[in-house]
Design a protein around this motif. Structure first.
Motif, PDB file in Angstrom:
ATOM      1  N   VAL A  59       0.864  -1.178   0.000  1.00 49.54           N
ATOM      2  CA  VAL A  59       0.000   0.000   0.000  1.00 49.54           C
ATOM      3  C   VAL A  59       0.900   1.227   0.000  1.00 49.54           C
ATOM      4  CG1 VAL A  59      -1.824   1.252   1.204  1.00 49.54           C
ATOM      5  CG2 VAL A  59      -1.785  -1.250   1.269  1.00 49.54           C
ATOM      6  N   LYS A  60       0.914   1.947  -1.099  1.00 46.38           N
ATOM      7  CA  LYS A  60       1.804   3.100  -1.212  1.00 46.38           C
ATOM      8  C   LYS A  60       1.472   4.152  -0.158  1.00 46.38           C
ATOM      9  CE  LYS A  60       3.172   2.848  -6.048  1.00 46.38           C
ATOM     10  NZ  LYS A  60       3.254   3.584  -7.339  1.00 46.38           N
ATOM     11  N   ASN A  69      -5.390  -3.808   6.842  1.00 48.97           N
ATOM     12  CA  ASN A  69      -6.750  -3.764   6.325  1.00 48.97           C
ATOM     13  C   ASN A  69      -6.830  -4.278   4.887  1.00 48.97           C
ATOM     14  OD1 ASN A  69      -9.604  -2.877   6.571  1.00 48.97           O
ATOM     15  ND2 ASN A  69      -9.014  -1.442   4.948  1.00 48.97           N
ATOM     16  N   ALA A  70      -5.719  -4.172   4.131  1.00 50.46           N
ATOM     17  CA  ALA A  70      -5.702  -4.650   2.743  1.00 50.46           C
ATOM     18  C   ALA A  70      -5.485  -6.148   2.652  1.00 50.46           C
ATOM     19  CB  ALA A  70      -4.615  -3.924   1.952  1.00 50.46           C
ATOM     20  N   SER A  71      -5.147  -6.781   3.766  1.00 54.27           N
ATOM     21  CA  SER A  71      -4.842  -8.206   3.764  1.00 54.27           C
ATOM     22  C   SER A  71      -6.087  -9.048   3.512  1.00 54.27           C
ATOM     23  CB  SER A  71      -4.211  -8.608   5.103  1.00 54.27           C
ATOM     24  OG  SER A  71      -4.051 -10.000   5.187  1.00 54.27           O
ATOM     25  N   LEU A  72      -5.867 -10.207   2.929  1.00 48.02           N
ATOM     26  CA  LEU A  72      -6.966 -11.127   2.644  1.00 48.02           C
ATOM     27  C   LEU A  72      -7.696 -11.548   3.912  1.00 48.02           C
ATOM     28  CD1 LEU A  72      -8.511 -12.941   0.638  1.00 48.02           C
ATOM     29  CD2 LEU A  72      -6.684 -14.637   0.888  1.00 48.02           C
ATOM     30  N   LYS A  73      -7.000 -11.561   5.035  1.00 47.52           N
ATOM     31  CA  LYS A  73      -7.624 -11.966   6.292  1.00 47.52           C
ATOM     32  C   LYS A  73      -8.729 -11.014   6.728  1.00 47.52           C
ATOM     33  CE  LYS A  73      -4.075 -14.756   8.561  1.00 47.52           C
ATOM     34  NZ  LYS A  73      -3.285 -14.959   9.796  1.00 47.52           N
ATOM     35  N   GLN A  74      -8.697  -9.772   6.220  1.00 48.67           N
ATOM     36  CA  GLN A  74      -9.714  -8.784   6.573  1.00 48.67           C
ATOM     37  C   GLN A  74     -10.911  -8.824   5.637  1.00 48.67           C
ATOM     38  OE1 GLN A  74      -9.299  -7.072   9.441  1.00 48.67           O
ATOM     39  NE2 GLN A  74      -7.434  -8.308   9.616  1.00 48.67           N
ATOM     40  N   SER A  75     -10.895  -9.728   4.670  1.00 47.77           N
ATOM     41  CA  SER A  75     -12.008  -9.837   3.725  1.00 47.77           C
ATOM     42  C   SER A  75     -13.090 -10.766   4.264  1.00 47.77           C
ATOM     43  CB  SER A  75     -11.496 -10.356   2.381  1.00 47.77           C
ATOM     44  OG  SER A  75     -12.568 -10.633   1.502  1.00 47.77           O
ATOM     45  N   ASP A  76     -14.315 -10.542   3.810  1.00 45.62           N
ATOM     46  CA  ASP A  76     -15.416 -11.423   4.197  1.00 45.62           C
ATOM     47  C   ASP A  76     -15.219 -12.832   3.655  1.00 45.62           C
ATOM     48  OD1 ASP A  76     -16.624  -9.281   5.462  1.00 45.62           O
ATOM     49  OD2 ASP A  76     -17.874  -8.753   3.734  1.00 45.62           O
ATOM     50  N   LEU A  77     -14.362 -12.977   2.641  1.00 40.98           N
ATOM     51  CA  LEU A  77     -14.091 -14.293   2.066  1.00 40.98           C
ATOM     52  C   LEU A  77     -13.301 -15.189   3.013  1.00 40.98           C
ATOM     53  CD1 LEU A  77     -13.089 -13.259  -1.570  1.00 40.98           C
ATOM     54  CD2 LEU A  77     -15.230 -14.355  -0.867  1.00 40.98           C
ATOM     55  N   TRP A  78     -12.628 -14.583   3.997  1.00 42.79           N
ATOM     56  CA  TRP A  78     -11.742 -15.361   4.864  1.00 42.79           C
ATOM     57  C   TRP A  78     -12.507 -16.410   5.665  1.00 42.79           C
ATOM     58  CZ3 TRP A  78      -6.851 -16.333   4.818  1.00 42.79           C
ATOM     59  CH2 TRP A  78      -6.229 -16.909   5.921  1.00 42.79           C
ATOM     60  N   THR A  79     -13.768 -16.160   5.956  1.00 45.18           N
ATOM     61  CA  THR A  79     -14.569 -17.132   6.715  1.00 45.18           C
ATOM     62  C   THR A  79     -14.832 -18.405   5.904  1.00 45.18           C
ATOM     63  OG1 THR A  79     -16.596 -16.041   5.961  1.00 45.18           O
ATOM     64  CG2 THR A  79     -15.666 -15.325   8.073  1.00 45.18           C
ATOM     65  N   ASN A  80     -14.648 -18.321   4.580  1.00 48.28           N
ATOM     66  CA  ASN A  80     -14.875 -19.485   3.719  1.00 48.28           C
ATOM     67  C   ASN A  80     -13.581 -20.198   3.339  1.00 48.28           C
ATOM     68  OD1 ASN A  80     -17.767 -18.990   3.423  1.00 48.28           O
ATOM     69  ND2 ASN A  80     -17.184 -17.254   2.134  1.00 48.28           N
ATOM     70  N   ILE A  81     -12.475 -19.750   3.915  1.00 50.77           N
ATOM     71  CA  ILE A  81     -11.169 -20.309   3.564  1.00 50.77           C
ATOM     72  C   ILE A  81     -10.715 -21.279   4.645  1.00 50.77           C
ATOM     73  CG2 ILE A  81      -8.721 -19.781   3.169  1.00 50.77           C
ATOM     74  CD1 ILE A  81      -9.578 -17.144   1.944  1.00 50.77           C
ATOM     75  N   SER A 280       5.431   3.222 -15.848  1.00 47.62           N
ATOM     76  CA  SER A 280       4.125   2.577 -15.906  1.00 47.62           C
ATOM     77  C   SER A 280       3.252   2.918 -14.707  1.00 47.62           C
ATOM     78  CB  SER A 280       4.298   1.056 -15.995  1.00 47.62           C
ATOM     79  OG  SER A 280       5.051   0.586 -14.886  1.00 47.62           O
ATOM     80  N   ASP A 281       3.865   3.186 -13.575  1.00 44.85           N
ATOM     81  CA  ASP A 281       3.102   3.479 -12.355  1.00 44.85           C
ATOM     82  C   ASP A 281       3.807   4.598 -11.612  1.00 44.85           C
ATOM     83  OD1 ASP A 281       1.389   3.467 -10.235  1.00 44.85           O
ATOM     84  OD2 ASP A 281       2.154   1.639  -9.328  1.00 44.85           O
ATOM     85  N   SER A 282       3.314   5.803 -11.775  1.00 42.74           N
ATOM     86  CA  SER A 282       3.983   6.960 -11.197  1.00 42.74           C
ATOM     87  C   SER A 282       2.964   7.891 -10.561  1.00 42.74           C
ATOM     88  CB  SER A 282       4.783   7.701 -12.276  1.00 42.74           C
ATOM     89  OG  SER A 282       5.259   8.932 -11.785  1.00 42.74           O
ATOM     90  N   GLU A 283       3.359   8.518  -9.452  1.00 48.92           N
ATOM     91  CA  GLU A 283       2.502   9.487  -8.794  1.00 48.92           C
ATOM     92  C   GLU A 283       2.825  10.924  -9.230  1.00 48.92           C
ATOM     93  OE1 GLU A 283       2.923   8.857  -4.623  1.00 48.92           O
ATOM     94  OE2 GLU A 283       1.834   6.950  -4.639  1.00 48.92           O
TER      95      GLU A 283
END
Length: 315
Positions: A59-60, A69-81, A280-283
């Motif tokens: 996360v820049k 907060n950006a981690s997969l563990k914070q997603s609602d999908l984690w309960t299905n993993i 390609s990716d610059s601020e």
């Protein structure tokens, strides 16, 4: 593509911990729409591989909270993993002079089983992996002993590198080590211009020359015959692609000849031309072009590779 997805029996995602949680949420909704099934991932069995102790989403300019907060563990999908840990442990190979492998070291660091010198900033590297050094000069001598003599051998250069987590340190160390590299250097200067002609007045050439971005060569390239380099663009796939490692063999005004040192094309000669490059990716609030050789020095690199031989570390 939808037909291919409908025929898919399983999906495997490597290094899933690096991806932002919204990526998997978007994939989940897309697969549900295509498959017509209101099940996680459209009912397609999905294997996610990775270790949260190694690499998290980037996360820049983000804080620790933004990254978590950006981690997969914070997603609602984690309960299905369903989490499955491998039972086998990585052991060092008998023909290596180190008793533990790099993967085993990562697990020990992640488990907090290595002692600290200054909690929690510095981890004490085990003696079986080498010794720590006190300054950059000692680090250089430990990794690149007698660089002015040994630097003439491509195989010797190919088996070692100093790793660093920041682009700033990579560029600094590369420029410093290149001064000790044997041979006469040749200086190449880039031509930098703004894409929009109206921006040329706001951003003078001197400012454009000072810009250093990830994945872009510097304005000033000091190259020597025999120095290791990495190509930044795919020039002649699959022979020369982004990340191809080479050693410079001849220097011309508008062309550089190099020999590939890794992979299936090892030993073959490639020609590197001057090309137009755009980040390609610059601020940056404007777009600009850099006319330069698409290469970087390769004596120091980002800590993104598995380094199996650790000879020294800087405290």
């Amino acid at each position: 593509m939808a037909k291919v997805i409908r025929d898919t029996k399983a999906i495997i995602v490597d290094e899933a911990t690096m991806a932002h949680k919204t990526v998997f949420e978007a994939i989940d909704r897309t697969l549900q729409d295509i498959m017509g099934v209101k099940k996680p991932m459209g009912g397609i069995p999905t294997l996610l591989s990775g270790d949260f102790r190694q690499i998290l989403p980037v996360v820049k300019n983000g804080t620790r909270a933004n990254i978590v907060n950006a981690s997969l563990k914070q997603s609602d999908l984690w309960t299905n993993i369903f989490v499955k840990k491998p039972n086998n442990k990585y052991e060092g190979l008998s023909d290596w002079r180190f008793r533990i492998s790099f993967s085993s070291l990562l697990l020990r660091i992640g488990d907090g089983r290595l002692p600290y010198i200054e909690v929690p900033d510095t981890i004490l590297i085990p003696e079986e992996l080498g010794t720590c050094v006190e300054n950059l000069e000692e680090l250089k001598e430990r990794v690149y002993p007698d660089l002015n003599l040994n630097g003439k051998h491509p195989d010797w250069l190919a088996e070692r590198a100093i790793v660093s987590p920041l682009n700033f340190n990579v560029n600094k160390l590369n420029n410093w080590l290149m001064t000790d590299f044997p041979g006469q250097e040749k200086l190449y200067k880039s031509i930098d211009t703004t894409v929009d002609e109206d921006d040329a007045v706001k951003y003078p050439t001197e400012f454009l020359n000072s810009i250093e971005l990830s994945g872009m060569p510097s304005h000033l390239l000091k190259v020597k015959v025999g120095c290791p380099i990495m190509i930044l663009r795919s020039l002649e796939p699959p022979k020369t692609i982004n990340g191809t490692r080479c050693v410079v063999t001849r220097l011309h005004n508008n062309l550089i000849e190099a020999m590939i040192t890794f992979g299936a094309y090892k030993g073959q000669t490639v020609l590197i031309p001057i090309i137009s490059l755009m980040p390609s990716d610059s601020e940056l609030p404007f777009a600009f072009r850099r006319l330069q050789f698409p290469l970087l020095y390769h004596v120091t690199e980002l800590y993104s590779l598995l380094v199996w031989k650790v000879s020294a570390c800087l405290v």
